[in-house]
Design a protein around this motif. Structure first.
Motif, short mmCIF file in Angstrom:
data_model
loop_
_atom_site.label_atom_id
_atom_site.label_comp_id
_atom_site.label_asym_id
_atom_site.label_seq_id
_atom_site.Cartn_x
_atom_site.Cartn_y
_atom_site.Cartn_z
N ASN A 248 8.18 14.48 3.07
CA ASN A 248 8.86 13.38 3.77
C ASN A 248 8.26 12.01 3.51
OD1 ASN A 248 11.20 14.47 5.37
ND2 ASN A 248 9.60 15.94 5.90
N VAL A 251 9.81 11.12 0.17
CA VAL A 251 11.25 10.83 0.33
C VAL A 251 11.44 9.43 0.92
CG1 VAL A 251 13.31 11.44 1.66
CG2 VAL A 251 11.99 13.23 0.50
N LYS A 252 10.68 9.11 1.95
CA LYS A 252 10.79 7.80 2.60
C LYS A 252 10.50 6.68 1.60
CE LYS A 252 9.07 5.15 6.58
NZ LYS A 252 8.16 5.19 7.76
N LEU A 254 10.71 6.79 -1.72
CA LEU A 254 11.76 6.75 -2.74
C LEU A 254 13.00 6.04 -2.22
CD1 LEU A 254 11.47 10.38 -4.19
CD2 LEU A 254 10.81 8.25 -5.35
N ARG A 255 13.39 6.38 -1.02
CA ARG A 255 14.60 5.76 -0.47
C ARG A 255 14.39 4.28 -0.17
NH1 ARG A 255 18.05 6.21 -2.26
NH2 ARG A 255 19.47 5.65 -0.55
N HIS A 256 13.17 3.91 0.20
CA HIS A 256 12.85 2.48 0.38
C HIS A 256 13.08 1.74 -0.92
CE1 HIS A 256 10.93 -1.11 1.95
NE2 HIS A 256 10.16 -1.14 0.85
N ARG A 258 15.32 2.58 -3.10
CA ARG A 258 16.71 2.87 -3.49
C ARG A 258 16.77 3.83 -4.68
NH1 ARG A 258 16.93 -2.66 -3.16
NH2 ARG A 258 17.58 -2.91 -5.32
N GLY A 260 17.51 7.57 -5.78
CA GLY A 260 18.25 8.71 -5.25
C GLY A 260 17.51 10.02 -5.45
N ILE A 261 17.71 10.93 -4.49
CA ILE A 261 17.16 12.29 -4.58
C ILE A 261 18.36 13.23 -4.69
CG2 ILE A 261 15.80 14.06 -3.40
CD1 ILE A 261 14.55 11.58 -1.85
N LEU A 280 15.22 13.20 -9.31
CA LEU A 280 15.50 11.78 -9.10
C LEU A 280 16.70 11.29 -9.91
CD1 LEU A 280 11.79 10.60 -9.60
CD2 LEU A 280 12.88 11.38 -7.47
N ALA A 282 18.41 7.17 -10.62
CA ALA A 282 18.59 5.76 -10.32
C ALA A 282 18.94 5.04 -11.62
CB ALA A 282 17.33 5.14 -9.70
N HIS A 292 8.21 1.23 -7.36
CA HIS A 292 8.54 2.08 -6.21
C HIS A 292 8.10 3.53 -6.43
CE1 HIS A 292 10.54 -0.85 -3.68
NE2 HIS A 292 11.14 -1.34 -4.76
#
Length: 308
Positions: A248, A251-252, A254-256, A258, A260-261, A280, A282, A292
């Motif tokens: 987690n 994941v947090k 990565l999403r920060h 932008r 994608g998972i 991944l 993007a 990132h």
């Protein structure tokens, strides 16, 4: 009688303590043997591919799917392929593990050959967002005393696919991307492989599968693949290897950024510690993506691996 009862009680207690000690003992883990390129000539001859030896312990061979035109969100992907690793152990047994990049039409035929050859299937899943042709990746594992026989088994599997007989080591081509800038942003050294730029991280723990220690670059790596996409952008694919408590936070991060998972799953059945893989996707400025990714990788117990 009282004396016998006392002796029985002591014996039971000793047995229970012994069982507890045995239960708390770490399993014996067999370390891989040191090998040379010459040890794997028979494997390369059977498969018709020249592999490469990593840290003198893992012999890896790639099988590029250059027969396929894989398109994802308007981008043709240049790094689609299967991969296999051979690792020898002091007891004379060799581990074969890897993954097969397959079209959906090939999957059932491959399942049947794997079963017939006694090769364990350890996972099957997608690695990409919606794409054509539809593909799945089948991960596999087996052990044997004759690495050449294992290579014959693998060749039988590949024979029911459209995998072409081309070299597994793509020649680096000039890339419209600033690789050194990506390296600086990520804090790791990558290298061009064919038409993509690849950076690899390895886990820092001692990793094992079925109680056999895995060489540092086998089955447990983070692979980050950048493919130039024009207009100063790159397609990011690949995956990050994480333990359960790392999932987690990664994941947090990565999403920060932008990023994608597109998949989150295991690759092995008996790995210790248990690893999961975040795949991944993007399309963005590669240096921004690298920054990132670096923030996400700080949450993992891994470190950059030397380009091989």
């Amino acid at each position: 009688m009282a004396g016998l009862a006392a002796l029985a009680s002591v014996a039971c207690a000793a047995g229970a303590a012994g069982a507890a000690d045995a239960g708390s003992r770490r399993p014996v883990r067999v370390k891989p043997s040191v090998t040379t390129e010459a040890d794997w000539r028979g494997v390369a001859a059977v498969l018709g591919h020249q592999g490469w030896l990593v840290s003198r312990r893992a012999y890896g061979i790639g099988f590029p799917r250059v027969d396929l035109k894989v398109v994802c969100q308007g981008h043709r992907l240049r790094a689609i392929g299967s991969f296999a690793s051979f690792v020898r152990y002091p007891d004379g047994r060799t581990m074969l593990m890897g993954d097969l990049a397959l079209t959906e039409r090939e999957v059932r035929k491959v399942h049947d050959v794997l079963v017939a050859r006694g090769i364990t299937q350890t996972a099957m899943h997608g690695h990409l967002p919606a794409h054509t042709p539809a593909m799945q990746w089948v991960h596999f594992h087996t052990m044997g005393r004759d690495p050449v026989a294992l290579a014959r088994d693998l060749r039988a599997v590949l024979a029911v696919t459209g995998t072409p007989n081309v070299t597994g080591s793509p020649v680096a081509a000039p890339l419209a991307m600033d690789g050194p800038a990506v390296d600086r942003a990520l804090g790791a050294k990558g290298r061009a492989q064919g038409r993509v730029y690849k950076i690899t991280y390895a886990r820092n723990e001692t990793l094992a599968d079925h109680d056999r220690v895995l060489p540092r670059m086998t089955g447990s790596t983070t692979a980050l693949i950048f493919q130039p996409a024009g207009d100063g952008k790159a397609v990011l694919t690949g995956d990050i290897a994480v333990t359960a408590h790392e999932v987690n936070p990664v994941v947090k991060a990565l999403r920060h950024g932008r990023i994608g998972i597109v998949a989150f799953h295991n690759h092995m059945l008996g790995d210790q510690p248990r690893l999961f893989f975040l795949h991944l996707w993007a399309v963005d400025d590669p240096v921004r993506l690298a920054r990132h990714l670096r923030a996400a990788l700080r949450h993992t117990n891994s470190s950059p691996a030397a380009p091989n």
